[in-house]
Design a protein around this motif. Structure first.
Motif, mmCIF file in Angstrom:
data_model
loop_
_atom_site.group_PDB
_atom_site.id
_atom_site.type_symbol
_atom_site.label_atom_id
_atom_site.label_comp_id
_atom_site.label_asym_id
_atom_site.label_seq_id
_atom_site.Cartn_x
_atom_site.Cartn_y
_atom_site.Cartn_z
ATOM 1 N N HIS A 141 8.940 2.040 -4.579
ATOM 2 C CA HIS A 141 8.069 1.518 -5.686
ATOM 3 C C HIS A 141 9.136 0.239 -6.478
ATOM 4 O O HIS A 141 8.637 -0.667 -6.710
ATOM 5 N N ALA A 142 10.298 0.920 -6.610
ATOM 6 C CA ALA A 142 11.338 -0.002 -7.122
ATOM 7 C C ALA A 142 11.617 -1.059 -6.347
ATOM 8 O O ALA A 142 11.783 -2.254 -6.740
ATOM 9 N N PHE A 143 11.706 -0.982 -4.959
ATOM 10 C CA PHE A 143 11.964 -2.122 -4.039
ATOM 11 C C PHE A 143 10.680 -3.096 -4.027
ATOM 12 O O PHE A 143 11.057 -4.240 -4.154
ATOM 13 N N ALA A 144 9.513 -2.553 -4.027
ATOM 14 C CA ALA A 144 8.359 -3.224 -4.239
ATOM 15 C C ALA A 144 8.415 -4.107 -5.452
ATOM 16 O O ALA A 144 7.884 -5.411 -5.498
ATOM 17 N N ARG A 150 0.716 -1.174 0.031
ATOM 18 C CA ARG A 150 0.063 0.014 -0.132
ATOM 19 C C ARG A 150 0.963 1.470 0.006
ATOM 20 O O ARG A 150 0.669 2.214 0.733
ATOM 21 N N LEU A 151 1.724 1.356 -0.839
ATOM 22 C CA LEU A 151 2.684 2.450 -0.999
ATOM 23 C C LEU A 151 1.797 3.733 -1.678
ATOM 24 O O LEU A 151 0.801 3.660 -2.306
ATOM 25 N N PRO A 152 2.187 4.798 -1.174
ATOM 26 C CA PRO A 152 1.615 6.065 -1.752
ATOM 27 C C PRO A 152 1.924 6.236 -3.160
ATOM 28 O O PRO A 152 3.020 5.573 -3.925
ATOM 29 N N ASP A 153 1.159 6.911 -3.903
ATOM 30 C CA ASP A 153 1.312 7.218 -5.364
ATOM 31 C C ASP A 153 2.757 8.188 -5.385
ATOM 32 O O ASP A 153 3.099 8.945 -4.565
ATOM 33 N N LEU A 154 3.250 8.036 -6.517
ATOM 34 C CA LEU A 154 4.300 8.925 -6.779
ATOM 35 C C LEU A 154 3.894 10.667 -6.671
ATOM 36 O O LEU A 154 3.189 11.003 -7.674
ATOM 37 N N PRO A 155 4.504 11.474 -5.915
ATOM 38 C CA PRO A 155 4.081 12.757 -5.559
ATOM 39 C C PRO A 155 4.588 13.412 -7.150
ATOM 40 O O PRO A 155 5.548 13.099 -7.674
ATOM 41 N N GLY A 156 4.146 14.749 -7.353
ATOM 42 C CA GLY A 156 4.336 15.263 -8.725
ATOM 43 C C GLY A 156 5.640 16.275 -8.438
ATOM 44 O O GLY A 156 6.110 16.325 -7.222
ATOM 45 N N LEU A 157 6.321 16.439 -9.338
ATOM 46 C CA LEU A 157 7.499 17.336 -9.533
ATOM 47 C C LEU A 157 7.144 18.543 -10.093
ATOM 48 O O LEU A 157 6.564 18.820 -10.722
ATOM 49 N N SER A 216 6.236 11.101 7.728
ATOM 50 C CA SER A 216 5.433 11.538 6.978
ATOM 51 C C SER A 216 5.246 10.483 5.691
ATOM 52 O O SER A 216 4.128 10.462 5.237
ATOM 53 N N MET A 217 6.102 9.638 5.500
ATOM 54 C CA MET A 217 6.111 8.751 4.507
ATOM 55 C C MET A 217 5.572 7.421 4.980
ATOM 56 O O MET A 217 5.624 6.264 4.302
ATOM 57 N N LEU A 246 11.422 17.455 -3.591
ATOM 58 C CA LEU A 246 11.900 16.435 -4.378
ATOM 59 C C LEU A 246 12.536 15.228 -3.565
ATOM 60 O O LEU A 246 12.427 14.058 -4.083
ATOM 61 N N ALA A 247 12.900 15.294 -2.243
ATOM 62 C CA ALA A 247 13.348 14.009 -1.586
ATOM 63 C C ALA A 247 12.268 13.228 -1.408
ATOM 64 O O ALA A 247 12.213 11.858 -1.575
ATOM 65 N N ARG A 248 11.190 13.710 -1.160
ATOM 66 C CA ARG A 248 9.845 12.887 -1.032
ATOM 67 C C ARG A 248 9.603 12.057 -2.296
ATOM 68 O O ARG A 248 9.356 10.773 -2.300
ATOM 69 N N THR A 249 9.641 12.857 -3.251
ATOM 70 C CA THR A 249 9.186 12.206 -4.731
ATOM 71 C C THR A 249 10.336 10.982 -4.992
ATOM 72 O O THR A 249 9.782 9.710 -5.410
ATOM 73 N N VAL A 250 11.365 11.316 -4.687
ATOM 74 C CA VAL A 250 12.423 10.338 -5.463
ATOM 75 C C VAL A 250 12.511 9.169 -4.517
ATOM 76 O O VAL A 250 12.938 8.039 -4.795
#
Length: 222
Positions: free
Chosen positions: A180-183, A72-79, A209-210, A170-174
């Motif tokens: 997601h890559a780990f999953a 249940r990972l969060p969606d990728l935030p926008g940049l 927060s993540m 930027l840090a939150r998004t990357v």
């Protein structure tokens, strides 16, 4: 051993008697008072240090060990416009990644040569070492991940943002992209180690927060 006496060690909890062998060697090697940082869960190491007259140092700076599930990972935030996340693609990115680390941490430790050498070291995989590229083509932020296939655990180490690009998310998004890559690789949990004391609270707040939660912290013994 970082002379004069800073020791880093890990001992299998199933072989606690080996701690004394390491500490015997350290005592012969150190040129100053022995100083050891260990996690609160490493009780067998703490006991051996206390038998030798070392004591836990009163609280100052310490590291927090945090983890979260990869379900249940969060969606990728926008940049922000013009920024992209991707793997490093060549010498220019390697130099930019090393420079971003130096700027983020105020340290000269990571040179281009060290970074390139690390990329050739097992178990490095480029799909877990992502950068945020700014509109000018430079590396603005990064998250380097390491993946343990046997245990299904991914670790962030290190994460950084150049000072001029902070507070843009930027840090939150990357970091989310690396989760997601780990999953995708079959991972089950992610871990990260960051400062836990109130003198340096921003990384802890980001990871909380993540969805990361602390499971132990470090202590110094001297």
């Amino acid at each position: 051993m970082q002379l004069p006496g800073e020791l880093m060690l890990q001992v299998d909890p199933g072989r606690p008697e080996l701690v004394d062998e390491v500490l015997d060697w350290a005592g012969e090697t150190a040129s100053g008072r022995l100083s050891v940082e260990l996690a609160g869960t490493e009780t067998w190491v703490a006991a051996a240090l206390e038998r030798r007259g070392c004591a836990r140092v009163p609280d100052g700076a310490f590291m927090l060990a945090m983890s979260r599930s990869l379900r249940r990972l969060p969606d990728l935030p926008g940049l922000p416009d013009g920024f992209v996340i991707r793997e490093q693609e060549g010498a220019g990115d390697f130099a930019g990644r090393a420079a971003a680390h130096r700027a983020a941490f105020g340290s000269e430790w990571v040179t281009v040569e060290r970074h390139v050498r690390m990329r050739g070291t097992w178990p490095y995989r480029p799909e877990f070492d992502l950068v945020v590229v700014a509109p000018d083509g430079g590396v603005a932020a990064y998250c380097q991940g390491w993946f343990d296939e046997v245990n299904g655990v991914g670790e962030f180490e290190p994460v950084g943002t150049r000072p001029e690009f902070r507070r843009l998310g930027l840090a939150r998004t990357v970091c989310t992209a690396v989760l997601h890559a780990f999953a995708k690789a079959g991972g089950r949990r992610a871990v990260v180690y960051c400062r836990g004391d109130d003198a340096y609270p921003v990384p802890r707040r980001l990871y909380e927060s993540m969805g990361f939660a602390a499971y132990t912290r470090t202590h110094w013994y001297r």
